[in-house]
Structure formats: structure tokens, C-alpha cells
Scaffold this motif. Sequence first.
Motif, PDB file in Angstrom:
ATOM      1  N   UNK A 127      32.703  -7.652  -5.116  1.00  0.00           N
ATOM      2  CA  UNK A 127      31.775  -8.174  -6.116  1.00  0.00           C
ATOM      3  C   UNK A 127      32.511  -9.141  -7.021  1.00  0.00           C
ATOM      4  N   UNK A 128      32.127 -10.405  -6.957  1.00  0.00           N
ATOM      5  CA  UNK A 128      32.788 -11.455  -7.731  1.00  0.00           C
ATOM      6  C   UNK A 128      32.101 -11.632  -9.076  1.00  0.00           C
ATOM      7  N   UNK A 129      32.804 -12.210 -10.059  1.00  0.00           N
ATOM      8  CA  UNK A 129      32.218 -12.397 -11.396  1.00  0.00           C
ATOM      9  C   UNK A 129      31.208 -13.536 -11.460  1.00  0.00           C
ATOM     10  N   UNK A 130      30.071 -13.340 -10.807  1.00  0.00           N
ATOM     11  CA  UNK A 130      28.934 -14.254 -10.913  1.00  0.00           C
ATOM     12  C   UNK A 130      27.664 -13.443 -10.689  1.00  0.00           C
ATOM     13  N   UNK A 131      26.823 -13.343 -11.706  1.00  0.00           N
ATOM     14  CA  UNK A 131      25.657 -12.470 -11.675  1.00  0.00           C
ATOM     15  C   UNK A 131      24.387 -13.276 -11.903  1.00  0.00           C
ATOM     16  N   UNK A 132      23.227 -12.707 -11.547  1.00  0.00           N
ATOM     17  CA  UNK A 132      21.959 -13.402 -11.813  1.00  0.00           C
ATOM     18  C   UNK A 132      21.662 -13.432 -13.314  1.00  0.00           C
ATOM     19  N   UNK A 133      20.936 -14.437 -13.749  1.00  0.00           N
ATOM     20  CA  UNK A 133      20.551 -14.518 -15.154  1.00  0.00           C
ATOM     21  C   UNK A 133      19.400 -13.547 -15.431  1.00  0.00           C
ATOM     22  N   UNK A 134      19.484 -12.864 -16.563  1.00  0.00           N
ATOM     23  CA  UNK A 134      18.419 -11.960 -16.997  1.00  0.00           C
ATOM     24  C   UNK A 134      18.196 -12.157 -18.498  1.00  0.00           C
ATOM     25  N   UNK A 135      17.185 -11.467 -19.044  1.00  0.00           N
ATOM     26  CA  UNK A 135      16.947 -11.555 -20.482  1.00  0.00           C
ATOM     27  C   UNK A 135      18.081 -10.915 -21.271  1.00  0.00           C
ATOM     28  N   UNK A 136      18.942 -10.156 -20.596  1.00  0.00           N
ATOM     29  CA  UNK A 136      20.093  -9.541 -21.272  1.00  0.00           C
ATOM     30  C   UNK A 136      21.249 -10.509 -21.414  1.00  0.00           C
ATOM     31  N   UNK A 137      21.119 -11.711 -20.891  1.00  0.00           N
ATOM     32  CA  UNK A 137      22.260 -12.626 -20.814  1.00  0.00           C
ATOM     33  C   UNK A 137      22.004 -13.955 -21.505  1.00  0.00           C
ATOM     34  N   UNK A 138      21.269 -13.900 -22.610  1.00  0.00           N
ATOM     35  CA  UNK A 138      21.040 -15.092 -23.410  1.00  0.00           C
ATOM     36  C   UNK A 138      21.768 -15.030 -24.730  1.00  0.00           C
ATOM     37  N   UNK A 139      21.525 -15.988 -25.622  1.00  0.00           N
ATOM     38  CA  UNK A 139      22.155 -15.991 -26.943  1.00  0.00           C
ATOM     39  C   UNK A 139      21.713 -14.779 -27.762  1.00  0.00           C
ATOM     40  N   UNK A 140      22.569 -14.335 -28.693  1.00  0.00           N
ATOM     41  CA  UNK A 140      22.257 -13.196 -29.542  1.00  0.00           C
ATOM     42  C   UNK A 140      22.246 -13.620 -31.003  1.00  0.00           C
ATOM     43  N   UNK A 141      21.506 -12.868 -31.807  1.00  0.00           N
ATOM     44  CA  UNK A 141      21.543 -13.041 -33.253  1.00  0.00           C
ATOM     45  C   UNK A 141      22.486 -12.034 -33.879  1.00  0.00           C
ATOM     46  N   UNK A 142      22.483 -11.956 -35.210  1.00  0.00           N
ATOM     47  CA  UNK A 142      23.420 -11.068 -35.890  1.00  0.00           C
ATOM     48  C   UNK A 142      22.922  -9.651 -36.065  1.00  0.00           C
ATOM     49  N   UNK A 143      21.603  -9.405 -35.944  1.00  0.00           N
ATOM     50  CA  UNK A 143      21.052  -8.064 -36.146  1.00  0.00           C
ATOM     51  C   UNK A 143      21.212  -7.232 -34.881  1.00  0.00           C
ATOM     52  N   UNK A 144      21.384  -5.917 -35.063  1.00  0.00           N
ATOM     53  CA  UNK A 144      21.615  -5.011 -33.942  1.00  0.00           C
ATOM     54  C   UNK A 144      20.588  -3.880 -33.938  1.00  0.00           C
ATOM     55  N   UNK A 145      20.401  -3.288 -32.754  1.00  0.00           N
ATOM     56  CA  UNK A 145      19.641  -2.052 -32.622  1.00  0.00           C
ATOM     57  C   UNK A 145      20.495  -1.079 -31.823  1.00  0.00           C
TER      58      UNK A 145
END
Length: 457
Positions: free
Chosen positions: A217-235
Motif C-alpha cells: 500500500x503506497x502513500x496515495x489515497x482517494x480524496x474524501x470529505x475527510x481530506x479537505x482544509x480544516x478550521x480551528x474549531x474541534x469536535x
Amino acid sequence: MPPTDSMFLLAETREHPMHVGGLQLFEPPSGSGPEWTRELIETFRGADDVSRTFRRRPKQPVSLLGSTWWSEDTAIDLDYHVRHSAVPQPGRIRELLQLTSRWHGSLLDRHRPLWETHVVEGLQDGRFAVYSKIHHAMVDGVSALRLMQRSLSEDPERRDCAPPWALPSSSAPAATPGGFDPFSLLRAGAGMAGDVAGMLPASMRIVGQVLRDGDITLPRAPKTILNGPVGGARRFAAQSWEIERIKRVAKSSSTTLNDVVLAMVSGALRDYLLEQHALPDDPMTAMVPVSLALRASSAGQDDADGGNATGVIVVNLATDRESGSTRLEEIAYSSRQAKKILGDLTPTQILAFSALQMLPLAAYPVPGFVKYTHPPFNVVVSNVPGPKNQTYFNGARLDGMYPVSIVLDGQAVNITLCSRGEHLDFGIIGCRRSVPHLQRLLIHLETALAELEEAWG
């Protein structure tokens, strides 16, 4: 300051706090009154000796030098670092997790040693909580957990436990800050010479294995909603599972506990993304840290001064497979293949190999990079060993130990778990904006484990 430490300071922004944390739940000693929590805080604030790790701060907080040299404060304002808090009514775990989410999204003050501890009362079930955070430049997750474990005891009658930042009475006093020592770099360089010399043949061996096996398994994965920009707030979401349930599946399927954990994560992510109508066609992958601190400990070396020593492997999560049993088989195979690559590499060579796999993360701050490129992996899943037996702090029973880690642009969710006696405590941290209804992952983790139990009896 070692480069492995300074990179966490250099990478930090308001949207990307770079501290690791932990939420612990305790049951007060039998017969204790409402004053017990106040006395605990007085114990925390009354620590005379503070270890070197908890005295460190960047030497020049507002300049580049602040990411190059450590300074050690001689006087520590424990009234600032140790804070007394309470959950709002009705005092459920839900309110505690909301507080933890808020605290974990705020930056540490670089003009002070980079850590905070919040003692939290007001839970409706009578328990109290301790949330702590410390900058990743000071310690990695394994080292932070080991520091906490040293403050606990397996004896419920013991009443002289010290908080993690306090030195045991038998320890030597903290060393005074020293100047820059060029000879230390020469000594370190000489010690690394053998590792560097072995990197070329090690690299050739890795390339040969990848070409020969063809299914690494090489370091290249499909894009998902988990892999976009993030803001400063957390849950933050957290829950515990019985280790015995996971071990039974591992034994029946001839896999490992970590394989089953990854299969739980795989099933949970698959169900969650199906709910969001966002499951990719290609299988998702996970980056799984491998602690070199544990290797050093087994070799008799001490990591008491903190620091960072972590390698990584990338594992196929097989989220394209409908069957949980099939996902587990593919995950176990992928994990074995990844670990074969590490083989007989030295810790330095493992760090170098891991850095290559994570190299795309260095380009994430470049505008548009996250949006238009594939992530090297979709999620970080880390399993940190905790106490094997029931532990206490001055008679208070430890009832939960939930890690709180880091999210980044392109990596909006981090799943870290910790073993605790007969339980595995999962801590899931995510970007509040990018990952809606994060807490539903807890439901899907249980569904995935139940499916594996049904398949493997």
C-alpha cells in the motif's frame, strides 16, 4: 531543539494547533466529600519540583529562533497551568466532551511552558475528569501517556502520588538551561554515520520488495470529505470497548488486535461516508504510527525527557468491500506487508522512510495543494499501550483514558486509542466544520465490531 520537535512549532497556526492531549475520568475514593476535588487541585498546584519537560518553552516565542532552541523557566506559575473547571448542568459526558472540544481547539501560550491541565467537576454520576494538553514539540503521544502513567499507582490505598509534571523525590533536580553545544551535534552526527551509510542498501531493499510483491500500500489515497482544509474549531468523541471482545475476533480470524481495530475503523468510516453519500470507489487507507520510543524502552534506553520518536506504515482499509470479514482479511495482509518493509531497519532509517511517506504533508500549506491533489492516506489511526492493570491517583479510580490528538489540512479526523486494563478507550478528534456529526462514528464502530463478532464467532 531537534528538527523532529521544531517542525511541530513551525507547522502550528490558529487553524492547526499542534498539541496532544488526554481526557481521564476518575471515580473519587469511597467516602470522600465534595472538598476532595479542591484538595486534589491544591496537590497539583503544590508540586515543588517540576521536571525539565514541563519547564520548556521556545527561547524566542515570536521569532524563528523560537523553533530552534528550547529555554527552561526556573519559576512555573502552577496557578496558570492547573485550572479548576466544572461542566454545565445536567453534567453529562456530552457536556464534558463539549468542553474538551473547546479546550483542544485553542493554542498554548508560547511565552510559557507549553502545557495545561484542567480538573473538571460537576458530572452527574459523581466522577471527575482531568483534561491535559502538551505541545507535540515537547513529547509525542506515547511519551505523554507514559508520563501520566508514572503518576498513577496500582495500590488504591496509596496517597502520595505526584502529578505528571512533578519529579519523584528520589530524582535529581532539573538541570539548568545550557547554551548551544556544537560538540553535541558532532557526537550525534558520529552516532548517525552508520545509519546513514546503511540507508542506500536499505532503500534498494525496500524498492526491490515493492517491485517484487507489487501489492504494498503506497502513500496515495482517494480524496474524501475527510481530506479537505480544516478550521480551528474541534469536535471530540470518546467511548470504551472491552478488549476481550476484540481479542476473541483476532484469535478466531488468526489476525492481531490492531488488525481488528483497523477493521472496526474501516467499517465505521464506510458506514459514516455512506450516510454522507461520500464513500469513494477506491479503498481508503490509514497511516498507523509505530512508536520507536517503545523500542528504545525495550532496549533499556530512557525517554523521560520527552521528544518525538515515531515511524509510520500505510495500511489498506479495504472500504470498498461490503463484507466486514473480507475487510479484516485484506487489512491484516496489508499490515503484514507494510511491516515487512521495516524489517531490520534501524530507528533512524525507519524515521527516514516514514518521512518520505509523509512528505506530501509538507506541501499542505501551499494554496490549492489539498484541494487538487490526492492525500497520502485518509486517516491516522494510532494505538497507544496504557496501564495493564487497574490504577489509581491518591485513591481515585481511573475509569477512562481517552487520547486527544491532532488534525491537519487534508487530515480532518484522527482516531487514537489507548489500552486500559480490560478496555480500549477510543478518542476521535475532528474538524468541527469539515466532519459533520462526528459522534456517529462511535455508533458505527460498535456496528463494525458486532459484524466481525458474528462472522468470526
